[in-house]
Design an enzyme around this catalytic site. Structure first.
Site, mmCIF file in Angstrom:
data_model
loop_
_atom_site.group_PDB
_atom_site.id
_atom_site.type_symbol
_atom_site.label_atom_id
_atom_site.label_comp_id
_atom_site.label_asym_id
_atom_site.label_seq_id
_atom_site.Cartn_x
_atom_site.Cartn_y
_atom_site.Cartn_z
ATOM 1 N N GLY A 19 41.430 56.545 17.196
ATOM 2 C CA GLY A 19 41.909 54.308 16.995
ATOM 3 C C GLY A 19 40.848 53.504 18.033
ATOM 4 N N GLN A 20 39.067 53.824 18.122
ATOM 5 C CA GLN A 20 38.679 53.135 17.718
ATOM 6 C C GLN A 20 38.146 51.753 17.316
ATOM 7 O OE1 GLN A 20 34.702 55.157 17.360
ATOM 8 N NE2 GLN A 20 33.418 53.322 18.774
ATOM 9 N N HIS A 49 32.390 52.699 24.200
ATOM 10 C CA HIS A 49 32.858 52.400 25.203
ATOM 11 C C HIS A 49 33.501 53.867 26.385
ATOM 12 C CE1 HIS A 49 34.932 50.538 22.292
ATOM 13 N NE2 HIS A 49 36.329 51.428 22.871
ATOM 14 N N LEU A 50 33.453 53.536 27.489
ATOM 15 C CA LEU A 50 34.490 55.183 28.156
ATOM 16 C C LEU A 50 35.504 53.437 28.277
ATOM 17 C CD1 LEU A 50 31.867 56.442 28.343
ATOM 18 C CD2 LEU A 50 32.948 57.497 30.160
HETATM 19 P P1 5GP Z 1 38.766 50.952 21.247
HETATM 20 O O1 5GP Z 1 40.087 50.389 20.750
HETATM 21 O O2 5GP Z 1 37.219 50.192 20.407
HETATM 22 O O3 5GP Z 1 38.882 52.451 22.020
HETATM 23 O O4 5GP Z 1 38.580 49.744 22.666
HETATM 24 C C1 5GP Z 1 38.395 48.045 22.668
HETATM 25 C C2 5GP Z 1 38.957 47.464 23.784
HETATM 26 O O5 5GP Z 1 38.018 46.709 23.560
HETATM 27 C C3 5GP Z 1 40.029 47.498 23.606
HETATM 28 O O6 5GP Z 1 40.646 47.888 24.130
HETATM 29 C C4 5GP Z 1 40.173 45.821 23.332
HETATM 30 O O7 5GP Z 1 40.675 45.540 23.832
HETATM 31 C C5 5GP Z 1 38.486 45.398 24.207
HETATM 32 N N1 5GP Z 1 37.401 44.376 23.577
HETATM 33 C C6 5GP Z 1 37.647 43.894 22.449
HETATM 34 N N2 5GP Z 1 36.783 42.688 22.195
HETATM 35 C C7 5GP Z 1 36.786 42.347 24.156
HETATM 36 C C8 5GP Z 1 35.823 41.523 24.800
HETATM 37 O O8 5GP Z 1 35.003 40.434 24.116
HETATM 38 N N3 5GP Z 1 35.706 41.055 25.825
HETATM 39 C C9 5GP Z 1 37.029 42.729 27.356
HETATM 40 N N4 5GP Z 1 36.416 42.813 28.091
HETATM 41 N N5 5GP Z 1 36.813 43.337 25.749
HETATM 42 C C10 5GP Z 1 37.020 43.361 24.636
#
Ligand code: 5GP
Ligand code: ZN
Length: 113
Positions: free
Chosen positions: A92-93, A99-100
């Site tokens: 689900g990335q 990132h953690l």
């Molecule tokens: P992933 O789905 O890749 O594990 O998580 C990405 C996360 O990054 C999501 O929870 C999303 O809400 C967050 N996110 C995406 N873009 C931004 C941003 O520009 N600022 C912040 N603070 N969070 C972000």
């Protein structure tokens, strides 16, 4: 640094955030779309697309020590919290700068969705 990587820009200070934690290697900040009362993202300032691109056990270990500091700073060390790394499609990335997720402030169900 990949030109269009949002988390590289946050790591380099080009997009300002209110850091929950920061040091030379990492910065942690609140998720834009929180999934729990506390939802923090910890990123290395250096770009690695996914967990599978990380090679340095020292860096990975220091990331978890930074998580401990975040947990203490936000008062989650006793009640507990969850650390999640979503990797690639099945994980689900959505942002391809590793990132953690540090999630807390409520009970976490298991299994995850
Ligand atoms: P992933 O789905 O890749 O594990 O998580 C990405 C996360 O990054 C999501 O929870 C999303 O809400 C967050 N996110 C995406 N873009 C931004 C941003 O520009 N600022 C912040 N603070 N969070 C972000
Ligand atoms: Zn990046």
């Amino acid at each position: 640094m990949p030109e269009d990587c949002v988390f590289c820009k946050i790591g380099a200070g080009q997009i300002p955030v209110q850091p929950v934690y920061e040091d030379d290697e990492f910065v942690a900040f609140r998720d834009l779309n929180p999934q729990a009362p506390i939802h923090v993202l910890l990123i290395p300032r250096a770009h690695y697309s996914t967990l599978m691109d990380m090679q340095d056990p020292g860096l990975m270990g220091r990331a978890l020590l930074a998580v401990q500091q975040i947990a203490r700073a936000l008062g989650m060390e006793e009640e507990g919290f969850r650390v999640v790394v979503n990797c690639r499609d099945n994980g689900g990335q959505t942002v391809y700068h590793v990132h953690l997720h540090v999630l807390g402030g409520r009970f976490m169900q298991w299994p995850p969705g």
